[in-house]
Motif scaffolding. Structure first.
Motif, PDB file in Angstrom:
ATOM      1  N   HIS A 148      34.105  96.751   3.996  1.00 46.67           N
ATOM      2  CA  HIS A 148      34.478  95.604   4.922  1.00 46.67           C
ATOM      3  C   HIS A 148      35.694  96.048   5.824  1.00 46.67           C
ATOM      4  N   ASN A 149      36.737  96.404   5.039  1.00 49.30           N
ATOM      5  CA  ASN A 149      37.914  96.718   5.879  1.00 49.30           C
ATOM      6  C   ASN A 149      37.866  97.896   6.695  1.00 49.30           C
ATOM      7  N   LEU A 150      36.778  99.017   6.366  1.00 50.20           N
ATOM      8  CA  LEU A 150      36.453 100.253   7.192  1.00 50.20           C
ATOM      9  C   LEU A 150      35.702  99.611   8.419  1.00 50.20           C
ATOM     10  N   SER A 151      34.932  98.796   8.113  1.00 49.56           N
ATOM     11  CA  SER A 151      34.253  98.262   9.147  1.00 49.56           C
ATOM     12  C   SER A 151      35.048  97.232  10.360  1.00 49.56           C
ATOM     13  N   LYS A 152      35.916  96.744   9.818  1.00 45.58           N
ATOM     14  CA  LYS A 152      36.945  95.921  10.837  1.00 45.58           C
ATOM     15  C   LYS A 152      37.905  97.009  11.508  1.00 45.58           C
ATOM     16  N   ALA A 153      38.127  98.139  10.790  1.00 46.08           N
ATOM     17  CA  ALA A 153      38.841  99.131  11.305  1.00 46.08           C
ATOM     18  C   ALA A 153      38.250  99.958  12.325  1.00 46.08           C
ATOM     19  N   LEU A 154      37.027 100.056  12.246  1.00 48.69           N
ATOM     20  CA  LEU A 154      36.273 100.647  13.236  1.00 48.69           C
ATOM     21  C   LEU A 154      35.839  99.780  14.476  1.00 48.69           C
ATOM     22  N   ASP A 155      35.554  98.716  14.181  1.00 49.10           N
ATOM     23  CA  ASP A 155      35.441  97.668  15.370  1.00 49.10           C
ATOM     24  C   ASP A 155      36.968  97.715  16.301  1.00 49.10           C
ATOM     25  N   ARG A 156      38.138  97.672  15.759  1.00 48.84           N
ATOM     26  CA  ARG A 156      39.339  97.434  16.135  1.00 48.84           C
ATOM     27  C   ARG A 156      39.685  98.907  17.060  1.00 48.84           C
ATOM     28  N   SER A 157      39.239  99.782  16.499  1.00 52.22           N
ATOM     29  CA  SER A 157      39.733 101.280  16.705  1.00 52.22           C
ATOM     30  C   SER A 157      38.839 101.886  17.871  1.00 52.22           C
ATOM     31  N   LYS A 158      37.561 101.562  17.687  1.00 48.93           N
ATOM     32  CA  LYS A 158      36.569 101.992  18.732  1.00 48.93           C
ATOM     33  C   LYS A 158      37.069 101.899  20.345  1.00 48.93           C
ATOM     34  N   PRO A 159      37.301 100.492  20.505  1.00 50.50           N
ATOM     35  CA  PRO A 159      37.658 100.371  21.928  1.00 50.50           C
ATOM     36  C   PRO A 159      38.780 101.032  22.420  1.00 50.50           C
ATOM     37  N   LEU A 160      39.792 101.152  21.501  1.00 50.92           N
ATOM     38  CA  LEU A 160      41.060 101.857  22.052  1.00 50.92           C
ATOM     39  C   LEU A 160      40.881 103.322  22.321  1.00 50.92           C
ATOM     40  N   ILE A 161      40.096 103.958  21.113  1.00 49.18           N
ATOM     41  CA  ILE A 161      39.637 105.471  21.214  1.00 49.18           C
ATOM     42  C   ILE A 161      38.876 105.669  22.842  1.00 49.18           C
ATOM     43  N   ASP A 162      37.856 104.677  22.894  1.00 48.39           N
ATOM     44  CA  ASP A 162      37.006 104.684  24.130  1.00 48.39           C
ATOM     45  C   ASP A 162      38.099 104.673  25.667  1.00 48.39           C
ATOM     46  N   ASN A 163      38.897 103.971  25.349  1.00 50.45           N
ATOM     47  CA  ASN A 163      39.812 103.747  26.642  1.00 50.45           C
ATOM     48  C   ASN A 163      40.903 104.680  26.562  1.00 50.45           C
ATOM     49  N   GLY A 164      40.817 105.892  25.781  1.00 51.03           N
ATOM     50  CA  GLY A 164      41.855 106.960  25.662  1.00 51.03           C
ATOM     51  C   GLY A 164      43.280 106.626  25.006  1.00 51.03           C
ATOM     52  N   ILE A 165      43.327 105.623  24.138  1.00 51.73           N
ATOM     53  CA  ILE A 165      44.577 105.290  23.441  1.00 51.73           C
ATOM     54  C   ILE A 165      44.566 105.884  22.225  1.00 51.73           C
ATOM     55  N   ARG A 166      45.842 106.415  21.918  1.00 50.31           N
ATOM     56  CA  ARG A 166      46.238 107.120  20.948  1.00 50.31           C
ATOM     57  C   ARG A 166      46.352 106.372  19.675  1.00 50.31           C
ATOM     58  N   VAL A 167      45.722 106.627  18.522  1.00 48.75           N
ATOM     59  CA  VAL A 167      45.507 105.885  17.181  1.00 48.75           C
ATOM     60  C   VAL A 167      46.248 106.844  16.202  1.00 48.75           C
ATOM     61  N   ARG A 168      47.531 106.665  15.361  1.00 47.94           N
ATOM     62  CA  ARG A 168      47.921 107.237  14.337  1.00 47.94           C
ATOM     63  C   ARG A 168      48.007 106.437  13.171  1.00 47.94           C
ATOM     64  N   THR A 169      47.295 106.697  12.221  1.00 48.21           N
ATOM     65  CA  THR A 169      47.291 106.003  10.811  1.00 48.21           C
ATOM     66  C   THR A 169      48.079 106.711   9.604  1.00 48.21           C
ATOM     67  N   LEU A 170      48.403 106.025   8.832  1.00 49.76           N
ATOM     68  CA  LEU A 170      48.961 106.576   7.411  1.00 49.76           C
ATOM     69  C   LEU A 170      48.692 105.785   6.288  1.00 49.76           C
ATOM     70  N   TYR A 171      47.681 106.669   5.614  1.00 47.93           N
ATOM     71  CA  TYR A 171      47.278 106.282   4.380  1.00 47.93           C
ATOM     72  C   TYR A 171      47.944 106.744   3.229  1.00 47.93           C
ATOM     73  N   GLN A 172      47.566 106.673   2.024  1.00 49.42           N
ATOM     74  CA  GLN A 172      48.196 107.047   0.819  1.00 49.42           C
ATOM     75  C   GLN A 172      47.400 108.361   0.250  1.00 49.42           C
ATOM     76  N   HIS A 173      47.823 109.488  -0.387  1.00 47.95           N
ATOM     77  CA  HIS A 173      47.132 110.476  -0.979  1.00 47.95           C
ATOM     78  C   HIS A 173      45.894 110.093  -1.584  1.00 47.95           C
ATOM     79  N   THR A 174      45.685 108.988  -2.335  1.00 51.33           N
ATOM     80  CA  THR A 174      44.670 108.507  -3.050  1.00 51.33           C
ATOM     81  C   THR A 174      43.350 108.144  -2.259  1.00 51.33           C
TER      82      THR A 174
END
Length: 336
Positions: A148-174
């Motif tokens: 569910h959370n990854l689906s929400k992230a995809l919905d939010r990120s895709k329009p940004l990516i399509d508009n050429g906006i850079r997205v940087r994300t930090l996760y944990q090693h796990t």
């Protein structure tokens, strides 16, 4: 008297009339009636009131004219549309006096806005992300993300990516053990999205265009702060850049370095938090793993160092040199 068993219906919408139903309805309109026995394979015709009993013969059914059937279904839809239009007019009339007041001076932008409830937090995030022009930075602590959370992230990120906006994300090693995360990354391949991981992250952080930042205000994340003070946002951006410089790109191997005393890099991170006095739940949360996994690592750590108690484990960690430290910790130096 035996119970009469009715033939089970085959569910579908009236807009998706089944082939048999369409054929029988067309036949009934052509001939003026249809035998009730013929309609058994298409009970939808009676459910949707496209046929009604013949008053002269109960074994036959007569068709309802399609114009009547259509009008019967359109009427509630048109009434709902009218109600919605009336509501929109009433809503506009209610807010119009206040709109006139607000246009007399520039709107006030608060340095800190408290957002209560997931819906309001999500709505504010959606607005800020949609208004982004250059870059969005996110820190996402915890282990692998839910579907569910990854689906929400995809919905939010895709329009940004399509508009050429850079997205940087930090996760944990796990997250490196999460197939869902890698599937998400594959869908973003070839875009301006970058993902790196660290052993330990403290809390969630989202920054849009170095203009607005969001941080949680409560552990259950049902309250968040929207920050627009330039000094606060600049400070949080520097924190992100510091973490980003230490992080490892997701598609590269984590350089844990040589194992010492048979102790892994994850266990060294746990050892450091242990001697700082953190309890198991806090360690698990900070390293993005569940408590059971954390305790399994602690048990392996204790076995590797020959510890018989929690207090002794802290002492042996400090004396073993596995953290590259020389401080002397007493056996009572724990807050558990």
């Amino acid at each position: 008297m035996s119970k009469k068993h009715t033939k089970p219906t085959h569910p579908h919408l009236v807009t998706e009339l089944c082939d048999e139903g369409a054929r029988l309805y067309a036949s009934a309109l052509t001939t003026g009636r249809v035998a009730r026995a013929e309609v058994e394979p298409a009970p939808c015709l009676l459910e949707f009131a496209l046929l009604h009993p013949d008053p002269d013969d109960p074994n036959w059914l007569r068709p309802v004219p399609p114009s009547s059937a259509l009008a019967q279904r359109l009427h509630p839809i048109e009434r709902e549309i009218q109600d919605r239009r009336r509501f929109s007019v009433e809503l506009t009339d209610t807010f119009e006096p206040f709109m006139a007041i607000s246009t007399q001076k520039p709107p006030t932008t608060h340095a800190i806005t408290v957002l209560e409830g997931f819906d309001r937090i999500d709505a504010a995030l959606d607005v800020a992300i949609a208004e982004s022009q250059t870059e969005v930075l996110t820190v996402q602590p915890g282990g692998g993300r839910s579907e569910h959370n990854l689906s929400k992230a995809l919905d939010r990120s895709k329009p940004l990516i399509d508009n050429g906006i850079r997205v940087r994300t930090l996760y944990q090693h796990t997250v490196r053990h999460s197939q869902r995360t890698f599937a998400y990354v594959e869908r973003m391949a070839g875009t301006k999205m970058e993902i790196r991981t660290l052993e330990e992250l403290i809390e969630r952080l989202i920054i849009c265009d170095e203009a607005v930042a969001f941080i949680p205000a409560r552990d259950d994340r049902q309250v968040a702060l929207e920050l627009r003070h330039p000094g606060l946002v600049a400070y949080l951006t520097k924190v992100f850049e510091h973490l980003w410089a230490r992080a490892v790109p997701l598609m590269e191997e984590v350089p844990y370095g040589p194992a010492s005393h048979g102790i892994s890099g994850v266990q060294r991170s746990i050892a450091k938090l242990l001697i700082e006095g953190h309890v198991d739940e806090a360690i698990a949360r900070r390293l993005g793993m569940n408590v059971r996994t954390c305790r399994a690592h602690i048990a392996k750590l204790a076995a590797a160092l020959g510890s018989g108690s929690r207090a002794q484990l802290g002492y042996l960690i400090a004396k073993s040199g596995i953290l590259g430290e020389t401080e002397d910790y007493s056996e009572g130096d724990t807050r558990d």
